[in-house]
Design a protein around this motif. Structure first.
Motif, mmCIF file in Angstrom:
data_model
loop_
_atom_site.group_PDB
_atom_site.id
_atom_site.type_symbol
_atom_site.label_atom_id
_atom_site.label_comp_id
_atom_site.label_asym_id
_atom_site.label_seq_id
_atom_site.Cartn_x
_atom_site.Cartn_y
_atom_site.Cartn_z
ATOM 1 N N LYS A 1 51.160 -39.057 53.285
ATOM 2 C CA LYS A 1 50.667 -37.594 52.889
ATOM 3 C C LYS A 1 50.125 -37.718 51.318
ATOM 4 O O LYS A 1 49.085 -37.003 51.150
ATOM 5 N N VAL A 2 50.736 -38.446 50.478
ATOM 6 C CA VAL A 2 50.101 -38.995 49.216
ATOM 7 C C VAL A 2 48.743 -39.570 49.328
ATOM 8 O O VAL A 2 47.856 -38.857 48.492
ATOM 9 N N PRO A 3 48.338 -40.377 50.011
ATOM 10 C CA PRO A 3 46.937 -40.587 49.982
ATOM 11 C C PRO A 3 45.916 -39.589 50.547
ATOM 12 O O PRO A 3 44.584 -39.548 50.053
ATOM 13 N N LEU A 4 46.388 -38.727 51.248
ATOM 14 C CA LEU A 4 45.486 -37.696 51.990
ATOM 15 C C LEU A 4 45.199 -36.378 51.128
ATOM 16 O O LEU A 4 44.587 -35.643 51.363
ATOM 17 N N VAL A 5 46.161 -36.381 50.110
ATOM 18 C CA VAL A 5 46.129 -35.313 49.054
ATOM 19 C C VAL A 5 45.213 -35.832 47.627
ATOM 20 O O VAL A 5 45.662 -35.045 46.656
ATOM 21 N N ARG A 6 44.516 -36.871 47.805
ATOM 22 C CA ARG A 6 44.036 -37.203 46.475
ATOM 23 C C ARG A 6 42.843 -36.389 46.043
ATOM 24 O O ARG A 6 42.720 -36.132 44.855
ATOM 25 N N GLY A 7 42.341 -35.669 46.798
ATOM 26 C CA GLY A 7 41.316 -34.489 46.540
ATOM 27 C C GLY A 7 41.846 -33.331 45.767
ATOM 28 O O GLY A 7 41.355 -32.957 44.851
ATOM 29 N N ALA A 8 43.058 -33.061 46.278
ATOM 30 C CA ALA A 8 43.851 -32.043 45.370
ATOM 31 C C ALA A 8 44.522 -32.568 44.360
ATOM 32 O O ALA A 8 44.339 -31.611 43.164
ATOM 33 N N ALA A 9 44.729 -33.569 44.133
ATOM 34 C CA ALA A 9 45.070 -34.237 42.668
ATOM 35 C C ALA A 9 43.851 -34.239 41.757
ATOM 36 O O ALA A 9 44.108 -33.885 40.609
ATOM 37 N N LEU A 10 42.855 -34.703 42.437
ATOM 38 C CA LEU A 10 41.496 -34.474 41.631
ATOM 39 C C LEU A 10 41.374 -33.320 41.008
ATOM 40 O O LEU A 10 40.972 -33.139 39.685
ATOM 41 N N LEU A 11 41.288 -32.115 41.926
ATOM 42 C CA LEU A 11 41.110 -30.903 41.352
ATOM 43 C C LEU A 11 42.158 -30.482 40.443
ATOM 44 O O LEU A 11 41.800 -29.762 39.198
ATOM 45 N N ALA A 12 43.598 -30.530 40.601
ATOM 46 C CA ALA A 12 44.573 -30.160 39.717
ATOM 47 C C ALA A 12 44.480 -31.037 38.347
ATOM 48 O O ALA A 12 44.622 -30.414 37.307
ATOM 49 N N VAL A 13 44.063 -32.294 38.318
ATOM 50 C CA VAL A 13 43.816 -32.874 36.927
ATOM 51 C C VAL A 13 42.708 -32.319 36.388
ATOM 52 O O VAL A 13 42.759 -32.265 34.975
ATOM 53 N N LEU A 14 41.324 -32.189 37.077
ATOM 54 C CA LEU A 14 40.475 -31.498 36.410
ATOM 55 C C LEU A 14 40.799 -30.128 35.839
ATOM 56 O O LEU A 14 40.165 -30.183 34.548
ATOM 57 N N LEU A 15 40.961 -29.416 36.547
ATOM 58 C CA LEU A 15 41.664 -28.105 35.893
ATOM 59 C C LEU A 15 42.632 -28.202 34.628
ATOM 60 O O LEU A 15 42.529 -27.480 33.826
ATOM 61 N N SER A 16 43.321 -29.056 34.659
ATOM 62 C CA SER A 16 44.311 -29.421 33.838
ATOM 63 C C SER A 16 43.776 -29.706 32.520
ATOM 64 O O SER A 16 43.928 -29.600 31.225
ATOM 65 N N ILE A 17 42.688 -30.777 32.699
ATOM 66 C CA ILE A 17 41.839 -31.293 31.516
ATOM 67 C C ILE A 17 41.103 -30.158 30.758
ATOM 68 O O ILE A 17 41.078 -29.924 29.615
ATOM 69 N N ILE A 18 40.576 -29.320 31.519
ATOM 70 C CA ILE A 18 39.807 -28.218 31.032
ATOM 71 C C ILE A 18 40.673 -27.342 30.458
ATOM 72 O O ILE A 18 40.552 -26.662 29.136
ATOM 73 N N GLY A 19 41.800 -27.016 30.967
ATOM 74 C CA GLY A 19 42.783 -26.064 30.460
ATOM 75 C C GLY A 19 43.428 -26.533 28.995
ATOM 76 O O GLY A 19 43.485 -25.902 28.034
ATOM 77 N N THR A 20 43.728 -27.979 28.900
ATOM 78 C CA THR A 20 44.218 -28.480 27.674
ATOM 79 C C THR A 20 43.079 -28.477 26.649
ATOM 80 O O THR A 20 43.662 -28.334 25.391
ATOM 81 N N ILE A 21 41.888 -28.644 26.793
ATOM 82 C CA ILE A 21 41.018 -28.534 25.920
ATOM 83 C C ILE A 21 41.167 -27.241 25.127
ATOM 84 O O ILE A 21 40.674 -27.047 23.988
ATOM 85 N N GLN A 22 41.235 -26.186 26.099
ATOM 86 C CA GLN A 22 41.387 -24.778 25.488
ATOM 87 C C GLN A 22 42.726 -24.261 25.153
ATOM 88 O O GLN A 22 43.151 -23.232 25.191
#
Length: 324
Positions: free
Chosen positions: A234-255
């Motif tokens: 399960k965890v290796p197969l959700v790597r794309g979702a993790a990438l999306l979640a972290v990218l959105l979090s980075i953008i939100g944190t800067i703001q």
């Protein structure tokens, strides 16, 4: 006398329906294309008005500044927009308060994003397992904090952090101050984690539910335990979702804006430039100097550039890690 008549094969006549079919097919494709554009037109108009036009206006404002129209020794007259070139960007880059605020949000991101991502993934794995009997009820409960407006959530946590009215601070060790300079980032990280963990949980849960169940059954037939299925499949197969979640979090944190603004209302030591977003807003409202839409636009574009660079660096590191 015998007359021999020679019959010559006649040339094949063209199919009269072929051009008609081509014409009909071409007109049908054209009609479908027009229909598609008509359906997309409302979105395109809203996208241009809400997204593209503000960006164009912001980029244009970043090259202008409001100066007095008078020619006297002390200026005077109404404020007018004057082209200043890259002066606003130079002032933004040379402003130490901007980089101090950026350092705070980067430290905040290093603390909050990994914690929130791990918690969201753990909740998603829990809801995707057979342990939870009513996953829809828990899914709604975990997502509810995200439905609370950010300002309201920040005000609620400010109440919980205030020693005079907090219901749980009396039970903590004496002298605990959740709004001191040493703990303020941790307090805000707790606020944003409470708000956005359920949102990111849904991202992971959607990715988990898209995985074919045959993989789980095959792993169980091979003797894998539930924990091994979760960690190795399960965890290796959700790597794309993790990438999306972290990218959105980075953008939100800067703001980051709601939480520090509310916390600053009770802690004046934070100042009006505690985060880059606060600096941008207060510059726009004339609370800080230089003020006006020009410097504020320069700050916002610089923030967007930094957020984009951080997101690209993280995406490249994740891709390299995945290739390895």
């Amino acid at each position: 006398m015998v007359t021999v008549t020679e019959t010559r094969p006649s040339a094949a006549l063209p199919d009269p329906h072929t051009p008609i079919r081509r014409i009909r097919r071409g007109s049908g494709n054209r009609r479908e294309g027009v229909t598609g554009w008509l359906f997309m037109a409302p979105f395109a108009v809203l996208f241009a008005v809400v997204f593209l036009v503000p960006i164009i206006v912001s980029v244009r404002s970043a090259f202008f500044a409001q100066v007095p129209s008078g020619d006297g020794l002390y200026g005077g007259g109404e404020l007018v927009d004057a082209f200043v070139g890259l002066d606003n960007f130079a002032a933004a880059i040379g402003n130490g308060a901007f980089w101090s605020g950026m350092g705070r949000v980067v430290a905040f991101a290093a603390l909050q994003i990994p914690l929130m991502t791990v918690m969201a993934l753990a909740l998603a794995l829990l809801l995707d397992s057979f342990i939870v009997r009513r996953p829809a009820l828990f899914r709604l409960a975990f997502f509810l904090p995200y439905a609370v407006p950010g300002i309201i959530a920040a005000m609620m946590w400010l109440y919980l952090y205030t020693p005079q009215v907090s219901p749980f601070l009396p039970y903590l060790p004496e002298g605990t101050d959740l709004m001191s300079p040493q703990t303020i980032l941790f307090s805000m990280a707790n606020m944003t984690t409470w708000t956005y963990t359920g949102y990111n949980m849904l991202i992971f849960l959607s990715a988990l539910q898209a995985v074919p169940r045959d993989l789980y059954e095959a792993a169980r037939l091979d003797g894998a335990s539930g924990f091994q299925v979760a960690m190795r499949i399960k965890v290796p197969l959700v790597r794309g979702a993790a990438l999306l979640a972290v990218l959105l979090s980075i953008i939100g944190t800067i703001q980051l804006f709601n939480e520090p603004v509310i916390m600053e209302s009770a802690n004046s030591w934070m100042g009006k430039d505690f985060t880059p977003m606060m600096l941008t807003y207060n510059s726009m409202m004339g609370e800080l100097s230089p003020s006006g839409s020009g410097p504020a636009s320069a700050y916002s574009l610089l923030m967007a550039l930094i957020a984009g660079l951080l997101a690209i660096v993280y995406a490249l590191l994740q891709r390299r890690k995945g290739d390895a």
